[in-house]
Design a protein around this motif. Structure first.
Motif, PDB file in Angstrom:
ATOM      1  N   GLU A  88      -3.743   9.620  11.218  1.00 52.50           N
ATOM      2  CA  GLU A  88      -4.670  10.426  10.413  1.00 52.50           C
ATOM      3  C   GLU A  88      -4.956   9.796   9.062  1.00 52.50           C
ATOM      4  N   ALA A  89      -3.919   9.254   8.407  1.00 52.90           N
ATOM      5  CA  ALA A  89      -4.108   8.641   7.094  1.00 52.90           C
ATOM      6  C   ALA A  89      -4.979   7.391   7.189  1.00 52.90           C
ATOM      7  N   GLU A  90      -4.768   6.606   8.234  1.00 55.56           N
ATOM      8  CA  GLU A  90      -5.571   5.393   8.415  1.00 55.56           C
ATOM      9  C   GLU A  90      -7.032   5.737   8.680  1.00 55.56           C
ATOM     10  N   LEU A  91      -7.260   6.734   9.515  1.00 57.31           N
ATOM     11  CA  LEU A  91      -8.641   7.142   9.802  1.00 57.31           C
ATOM     12  C   LEU A  91      -9.342   7.628   8.550  1.00 57.31           C
ATOM     13  N   GLN A  92      -8.625   8.374   7.716  1.00 58.78           N
ATOM     14  CA  GLN A  92      -9.222   8.860   6.475  1.00 58.78           C
ATOM     15  C   GLN A  92      -9.497   7.704   5.516  1.00 58.78           C
ATOM     16  N   ALA A  93      -8.548   6.756   5.454  1.00 59.02           N
ATOM     17  CA  ALA A  93      -8.747   5.596   4.587  1.00 59.02           C
ATOM     18  C   ALA A  93      -9.948   4.777   5.040  1.00 59.02           C
ATOM     19  N   MET A  94     -10.111   4.625   6.357  1.00 59.22           N
ATOM     20  CA  MET A  94     -11.261   3.896   6.879  1.00 59.22           C
ATOM     21  C   MET A  94     -12.555   4.648   6.603  1.00 59.22           C
ATOM     22  N   GLN A  95     -12.534   5.977   6.767  1.00 58.64           N
ATOM     23  CA  GLN A  95     -13.727   6.771   6.488  1.00 58.64           C
ATOM     24  C   GLN A  95     -14.126   6.657   5.016  1.00 58.64           C
ATOM     25  N   ASP A  96     -13.148   6.677   4.124  1.00 60.82           N
ATOM     26  CA  ASP A  96     -13.429   6.511   2.698  1.00 60.82           C
ATOM     27  C   ASP A  96     -14.080   5.153   2.431  1.00 60.82           C
ATOM     28  N   SER A  97     -13.597   4.119   3.117  1.00 57.01           N
ATOM     29  CA  SER A  97     -14.166   2.784   2.949  1.00 57.01           C
ATOM     30  C   SER A  97     -15.604   2.740   3.459  1.00 57.01           C
ATOM     31  N   PHE A  98     -15.847   3.364   4.617  1.00 58.34           N
ATOM     32  CA  PHE A  98     -17.207   3.369   5.153  1.00 58.34           C
ATOM     33  C   PHE A  98     -18.161   4.150   4.262  1.00 58.34           C
ATOM     34  N   ASN A  99     -17.696   5.209   3.636  1.00 56.51           N
ATOM     35  CA  ASN A  99     -18.563   5.951   2.721  1.00 56.51           C
ATOM     36  C   ASN A  99     -19.065   5.052   1.593  1.00 56.51           C
ATOM     37  N   LYS A 100     -18.189   4.208   1.077  1.00 62.58           N
ATOM     38  CA  LYS A 100     -18.574   3.298  -0.001  1.00 62.58           C
ATOM     39  C   LYS A 100     -19.474   2.185   0.513  1.00 62.58           C
ATOM     40  N   ALA A 101     -19.136   1.658   1.691  1.00 61.11           N
ATOM     41  CA  ALA A 101     -19.962   0.608   2.284  1.00 61.11           C
ATOM     42  C   ALA A 101     -21.357   1.137   2.630  1.00 61.11           C
ATOM     43  N   ASP A 102     -21.423   2.359   3.158  1.00 63.56           N
ATOM     44  CA  ASP A 102     -22.716   2.979   3.488  1.00 63.56           C
ATOM     45  C   ASP A 102     -23.619   3.041   2.260  1.00 63.56           C
ATOM     46  N   LEU A 161       2.228  -4.053  10.059  1.00 67.62           N
ATOM     47  CA  LEU A 161       3.653  -3.724  10.162  1.00 67.62           C
ATOM     48  C   LEU A 161       4.305  -3.602   8.788  1.00 67.62           C
ATOM     49  N   THR A 162       3.932  -4.462   7.864  1.00 67.76           N
ATOM     50  CA  THR A 162       4.564  -4.488   6.536  1.00 67.76           C
ATOM     51  C   THR A 162       3.883  -3.580   5.526  1.00 67.76           C
ATOM     52  N   ASN A 163       2.694  -3.044   5.884  1.00 64.18           N
ATOM     53  CA  ASN A 163       1.899  -2.225   4.945  1.00 64.18           C
ATOM     54  C   ASN A 163       1.545  -3.000   3.686  1.00 64.18           C
ATOM     55  N   MET A 164       1.259  -4.290   3.867  1.00 61.98           N
ATOM     56  CA  MET A 164       0.900  -5.136   2.730  1.00 61.98           C
ATOM     57  C   MET A 164      -0.461  -5.795   2.976  1.00 61.98           C
ATOM     58  N   ARG A 165      -1.133  -6.103   1.884  1.00 64.92           N
ATOM     59  CA  ARG A 165      -2.407  -6.801   1.942  1.00 64.92           C
ATOM     60  C   ARG A 165      -2.385  -7.921   0.898  1.00 64.92           C
ATOM     61  N   LEU A 186       0.824  -1.203   0.000  1.00 66.65           N
ATOM     62  CA  LEU A 186       0.000   0.000   0.000  1.00 66.65           C
ATOM     63  C   LEU A 186       0.859   1.255   0.000  1.00 66.65           C
ATOM     64  N   PRO A 187       0.378   2.322  -0.656  1.00 63.76           N
ATOM     65  CA  PRO A 187       1.119   3.593  -0.654  1.00 63.76           C
ATOM     66  C   PRO A 187       1.025   4.274   0.708  1.00 63.76           C
ATOM     67  N   LEU A 188       1.955   5.159   0.977  1.00 62.68           N
ATOM     68  CA  LEU A 188       2.014   5.870   2.250  1.00 62.68           C
ATOM     69  C   LEU A 188       0.741   6.680   2.492  1.00 62.68           C
ATOM     70  N   SER A 189       0.084   7.114   1.436  1.00 64.60           N
ATOM     71  CA  SER A 189      -1.131   7.922   1.578  1.00 64.60           C
ATOM     72  C   SER A 189      -2.255   7.157   2.272  1.00 64.60           C
ATOM     73  N   LEU A 190      -2.224   5.812   2.213  1.00 63.64           N
ATOM     74  CA  LEU A 190      -3.266   5.000   2.836  1.00 63.64           C
ATOM     75  C   LEU A 190      -2.890   4.508   4.230  1.00 63.64           C
ATOM     76  N   VAL A 191      -1.589   4.443   4.521  1.00 64.04           N
ATOM     77  CA  VAL A 191      -1.157   3.863   5.802  1.00 64.04           C
ATOM     78  C   VAL A 191      -0.506   4.873   6.736  1.00 64.04           C
ATOM     79  N   GLY A 192       0.047   5.955   6.186  1.00 63.20           N
ATOM     80  CA  GLY A 192       0.534   7.053   7.014  1.00 63.20           C
ATOM     81  C   GLY A 192       1.886   6.878   7.668  1.00 63.20           C
ATOM     82  N   GLU A 193       2.474   5.693   7.595  1.00 63.81           N
ATOM     83  CA  GLU A 193       3.767   5.474   8.246  1.00 63.81           C
ATOM     84  C   GLU A 193       4.482   4.314   7.572  1.00 63.81           C
TER      85      GLU A 193
END
Length: 591
Positions: free
Chosen positions: A320-334, A201-205, A167-174
């Motif tokens: 912050e990046a993780e919270l935003q990524a999760m919020q984006d996911s919930f918007n789609k799930a909603d 830890l690895t920022n991988m999925r 995953l890119p840093l924009s989605l994981v933040g660290e």
């Protein structure tokens, strides 16, 4: 409720008899079978859930003891009372319905004492070290591995073939490097087999197993790099701080030898500093007993240090990046949930004919259309009386939808970031709600509104907020047999956040979890309303916290008895519906 498993009673009986013959040859009075795989996962493919092969029970959580004499003992919590009755043959399985507030393992150990069992077999590679040690204090305990048990019971084969994704840093933040430096000092090592912790830890999925964005691996982390053991991989890992070794999970000792060779030989040849490992961290709650024995043999018992929570304290706190990524996911799930509910109501209104199974597939289709890569758990799609089965997992083609019935949709998905979503909505299929349906729904609505609007001191235990949630339901003489909330992260169930009557987990800023009260009445139906929220600092009150919603799907106003609501509750509800309306997901303010 139809069975979802692949074994019939004859096969189950043969498995039980085969295991008992093995136990007799080993002079064992009982055998413990886990619901987990070798990584101690909560959700595993049914073919890899050894407990299933002697019970026929398909729920995700249970404990099992097979006594040499008598029926198999299955221990379940309140989420599965009805399901176990429907799935298990009482001539083969004795179901222990553990009351809410009592742990399954506590009940299991009490049963062992009551039966006066003196010796117990366990699967060493499928039992967490902490439970293994507890068993050893109770009775003689002997560990066996998967290879030995596979000669007794014919476990089904299954394959894992998915491509790894970084995953890119924009989605994981660290970065992984930053995480390592934050967690470990020089000379310290962390052994990790909890798959969500490795993915974080690895920022991988890797969507390797159903309803999970993790990948099967074992890891040894130092301050400089992560050594990964995997059995196969598609694609290449680009990170320069992750070293991959391909081998068998059952041969952990070979992997440890390779790591040792790198640290002592390869580093010297390249002029790097070779560190001597002085502290080996592990979690007795997420490391299986077989792996621990290999680790302690390799490093020495005196260097082994138990960190019971593993890496959970680190990845439960979202940046912050993780919270935003999760919020984006919930918007789609909603959106997927809202579209599913609209589809049901419009179909009923127009006289269309469809089944519970059609409803299940349609919900998953809406998730896919909104970008879901997979579901984060098996969608619960229940109609009418089936909605009272808390973890209903067998939507039927024979159950037809009709007006005036309760419907329950509990669903979640994985989107780009690989963080889980989880939301539940109960709603009326169509027609007119009865006074009883409105009463039950409104009680649960009051519960979730009070909890979402709670204010509490920093460090408050989850049990306190659980009490807030239950008050409106208690006042009607009712209750529910499950916790009010669990943590949500890469796995749909994550540690670090827990709302239950027994929770001593302190609520912390930037943790994310569910709020899901319910009422379930067999033969009538069930209501559960679930939002996921972030714990945030209160903007006005010092050292106080509150919840910030991540879910914005409106409630079903056809089921609300407004005479039951206080003015404060009406204000909370209207404020929430207006926020949903801004996103086009309110049934009250539907355009």
């Amino acid at each position: 409720m139809a069975k979802t498993g692949f074994l019939g009673n004859t096969e189950l009986k043969n498995n039980i008899n085969a295991l008992k013959s093995f136990m007799k040859s080993k002079k064992l009075e009982g055998f413990y079978l886990s619901s987990s795989d070798i990584f101690l996962n909560e959700y595993v493919p049914l073919a890899d859930c050894h407990r299933y092969y002697v019970t026929g029970f398909t729920g995700s959580t249970a404990e099992v003891i097979v006594p040499l004499e008598g029926r198999v003992m299955l221990f379940i919590d309140g989420r599965y009372y009805e399901q176990a009755d429907l799935e298990c043959d009482p001539s083969l399985v004795e179901v222990f319905k553990v009351p809410y507030g009592t742990g399954l393992r506590q009940a299991m150990k009490e049963a062992i004492n009551t039966r006066k069992l003196k010796s117990l077999g366990v699967e060493g590679d499928r039992i967490e070290l902490s439970l293994y040690n507890e068993f050893k204090t109770l009775l003689k305990t002997e560990a066996f591995n998967n290879a030995e048990l596979s000669k007794v019971i014919s476990f089904q084969d299954f394959s894992f073939n998915k491509k790894i994704m970084e995953l890119p840093l924009s989605l994981v933040g660290e970065t992984t490097k930053s995480k390592l430096e934050r967690i470990l000092n020089d000379g310290e090592v962390f052994f990790i087999s909890a798959l969500d912790s490795i993915a974080w830890l690895t920022n991988m999925r890797r969507y390797e197993m159903p309803s999970q964005s993790t990948f099967r691996a074992k890891a040894l982390a130092t301050r400089e790099r992560v050594y990964l053991l995997m059995e196969h991989i598609e694609g290449e890992i680009q990170s320069d701080v992750i070293d991959l070794s391909i081998g068998k999970f059952s041969e952990l000792e070979k992997f440890l030898g390779l790591v040792n060779e790198y640290e002592t030989e390869w580093k010297k040849k390249s002029g790097e500093t070779a560190y001597k490992f002085n502290k080996i961290f592990y979690s007795a709650n997420s490391t299986n007993a077989a792996d621990y024995l290999k680790l302690s043999a390799h490093f020495g018992v005196d260097k082994m240090i138990n960190r019971p929570e593993g890496l959970i304290p680190f990845h439960a706190l979202k940046n912050e990046a993780e919270l935003q990524a999760m919020q984006d996911s919930f918007n789609k799930a909603d959106t997927a949930i809202y579209e599913t509910i609209l589809w049901v109501k419009e179909s009923i209104k127009n006289g269309a004919s469809f089944s519970e199974l059609d409803f299940y597939h349609k919900a998953n289709e809406f998730y896919k259309n909104n970008g879901a890569l997979d579901q984060s758990f098996n969608t619960i799609a229940a109609f009418g009386p089936n909605s009272s089965i808390i973890h209903y997992g067998s939507p039927s083609a024979d159950v037809a939808f009709k007006k005036n019935e309760m419907v329950l949709l509990d669903s979640g998905g994985y989107f780009e970031s690989g963080y889980a979503t989880d939301t539940t909505r109960a709603f009326l299929s169509g027609g007119e709600a009865s006074a009883r349906q409105k009463e039950v729904y409104t009680l649960v609505l009051q519960s979730i509104l009070h909890t979402l609007n709670a204010v509490f001191p920093e460090g408050t235990w989850g049990s306190v907020v659980d009490g807030v949630a239950r008050q409106p339901i208690f006042k009607a003489g009712l209750n529910y047999n499950h916790g009010t909330g669990h943590g949500v992260g890469i796995n749909v169930h994550e540690g670090g956040f827990r709302l239950s009557t027994t929770s001593n987990v302190p609520l912390r800023e930037n943790t994310v979890g569910s709020i899901e009260p319910g009422i379930y009445i067999p033969g009538f139906g069930g209501v559960r309303l679930e939002n996921v929220a972030t714990v945030e600092r209160h903007p006005e009150y010092k050292n106080m916290l509150r919840f910030k919603n991540m879910v914005y799907v409106g409630f079903d106003h056809d089921l609300i008895d407004f005479n039951m609501l206080s003015e404060q509750e009406k204000t909370w509800l209207d404020e929430y519906e207006k926020e949903c309306a801004k996103r086009g997901r309110s049934f009250k303010y539907k355009k």
